[in-house]
Write a protein that holds these residues in place. Sequence first.
Motif, mmCIF file in Angstrom:
data_model
loop_
_atom_site.group_PDB
_atom_site.id
_atom_site.type_symbol
_atom_site.label_atom_id
_atom_site.label_comp_id
_atom_site.label_asym_id
_atom_site.label_seq_id
_atom_site.Cartn_x
_atom_site.Cartn_y
_atom_site.Cartn_z
ATOM 1 N N ARG A 99 47.046 44.769 43.658
ATOM 2 C CA ARG A 99 45.812 45.675 44.144
ATOM 3 C C ARG A 99 45.294 45.073 45.620
ATOM 4 N NH1 ARG A 99 45.045 50.618 43.113
ATOM 5 N NH2 ARG A 99 45.534 50.302 41.082
ATOM 6 N N PHE A 100 44.877 43.713 45.606
ATOM 7 C CA PHE A 100 44.654 43.185 46.912
ATOM 8 C C PHE A 100 45.444 43.368 47.933
ATOM 9 C CE2 PHE A 100 44.360 39.377 49.725
ATOM 10 C CZ PHE A 100 42.866 39.365 50.017
ATOM 11 N N GLU A 101 46.968 43.348 47.747
ATOM 12 C CA GLU A 101 47.835 43.604 48.702
ATOM 13 C C GLU A 101 47.702 45.027 49.426
ATOM 14 O OE1 GLU A 101 52.688 44.018 49.338
ATOM 15 O OE2 GLU A 101 51.885 43.435 47.608
ATOM 16 N N LEU A 102 47.453 46.110 48.362
ATOM 17 C CA LEU A 102 47.269 47.323 48.762
ATOM 18 C C LEU A 102 46.006 47.812 49.569
ATOM 19 C CD1 LEU A 102 47.987 49.770 45.682
ATOM 20 C CD2 LEU A 102 49.402 49.433 47.580
ATOM 21 N N THR A 103 44.964 46.885 49.227
ATOM 22 C CA THR A 103 43.904 47.143 50.146
ATOM 23 C C THR A 103 44.175 46.633 51.415
ATOM 24 O OG1 THR A 103 42.777 44.980 49.309
ATOM 25 C CG2 THR A 103 42.308 46.970 48.123
ATOM 26 N N LEU A 163 46.382 47.307 53.425
ATOM 27 C CA LEU A 163 46.964 48.265 54.018
ATOM 28 C C LEU A 163 46.350 49.444 54.156
ATOM 29 C CD1 LEU A 163 50.415 48.575 52.101
ATOM 30 C CD2 LEU A 163 50.017 47.323 54.155
ATOM 31 N N LEU A 164 44.944 49.367 53.787
ATOM 32 C CA LEU A 164 44.016 50.454 54.116
ATOM 33 C C LEU A 164 42.790 49.838 55.218
ATOM 34 C CD1 LEU A 164 43.192 51.160 50.459
ATOM 35 C CD2 LEU A 164 44.610 52.654 51.957
ATOM 36 N N LEU A 224 51.757 53.766 51.134
ATOM 37 C CA LEU A 224 50.934 53.099 52.047
ATOM 38 C C LEU A 224 51.648 52.103 52.912
ATOM 39 C CD1 LEU A 224 48.075 52.248 49.609
ATOM 40 C CD2 LEU A 224 47.842 53.733 51.691
ATOM 41 N N ARG A 225 52.834 51.804 52.168
ATOM 42 C CA ARG A 225 53.731 50.806 53.086
ATOM 43 C C ARG A 225 54.237 51.529 53.984
ATOM 44 N NH1 ARG A 225 55.965 46.912 48.164
ATOM 45 N NH2 ARG A 225 54.201 45.465 48.314
ATOM 46 N N ALA A 267 54.872 53.142 59.873
ATOM 47 C CA ALA A 267 55.024 54.400 60.859
ATOM 48 C C ALA A 267 53.950 54.098 61.662
ATOM 49 C CB ALA A 267 54.882 55.539 60.092
ATOM 50 N N THR A 268 52.729 53.855 61.559
ATOM 51 C CA THR A 268 51.536 53.366 62.392
ATOM 52 C C THR A 268 51.967 52.233 63.200
ATOM 53 O OG1 THR A 268 49.929 54.107 60.701
ATOM 54 C CG2 THR A 268 49.063 52.752 62.599
#
Length: 322
Positions: free
Chosen positions: A57-61, A63-64, A308-309, A314-315
């Motif tokens: 979950r921390f890894e996902l955050t 990416l935000l 998200l990845r 892409a960004t």
Amino acid sequence: MALNDVKDKIKLLHDFKVQAEDAETIVKLTEEMESIDGALLEEAATIVKELNKALDRFELTQLLSGPYDKEGAVIYITAGAGGTDAQDWADMLLRMYVRWGEKQRYRTRVVEKSLGEEAGIKSATIEIEGRYAYGYLSGEKGTHRIVRQSPFNAKGLRQTSFSGLEVMPLLPDESIDLEIPEEELEISFSRAGGKGGQNVNKVETAVRITHIPTGIAVRCTEERSQLANKIKALSRLKAKLLVIAEEQRASAIKEIRGDSVKAEWGQQIRNYIFHPYKLVKDVRTGFETSDIVSVMDGELDPFIKAYLRYKYSATMAAVGIK
């Protein structure tokens, strides 16, 4: 990065360290014992499992980074092409996202639901309160397509149906710095449907507000008074305009081109195949699974993570960073 965000991350990393040390202590204790204590090992395994989830979950955050990613979310579900099957499909999606919210331990409420004539729902609104709910769910916006044997067809023929999802941040009124001229709004009132007391279906409490320049509209029915529904609908419209402006890189609301999810063929972001085989596949990322039962029970994290990845890559590619 704001000071509070730094503090939150430091606390989170400290919690990770404590969990890892707890698991390590338990393992050392079992090594020193003459016989293996199964209960202690199970406790250590549980701590490690929870730690892995938290790290994920921390890894996902990380990416935000959007301006509204830390906020709660409002999900709008609308049945699209497919008649009664589509309305039943919209109801299945409603359950799926409610289950996802519950599994994240977010406060999840279905605040509005319009029932279908025979089965399912025509539309529904879910409010999910929790940190990063919008960031995680923003990629769910789009058309969701189901292929299955229709339970509403006597011959059990294969049926393709669609439902559309819109996702907006759940923003506090005081945080929305946006003024919309009255002449740009078209406000209409109607009777609210469903349960809600003696005023429902007798008094026109439901409110629909359309932003005339863009054609973007929102509807609010969950409050018991017309005024309360009008205030909430206007707040949701402002949040929607702000997010769309950010997505379209518009410097002003008047530059928005309009934004709508078309729940029809060729517009889907994800396919859910129940027949002749079982498969859920995201059209954008290519991520797929045959465990359709778990997905419909709210196990959406692998799809959210993959998106998200994909979005982050892409960004980075757009700005020339590999």
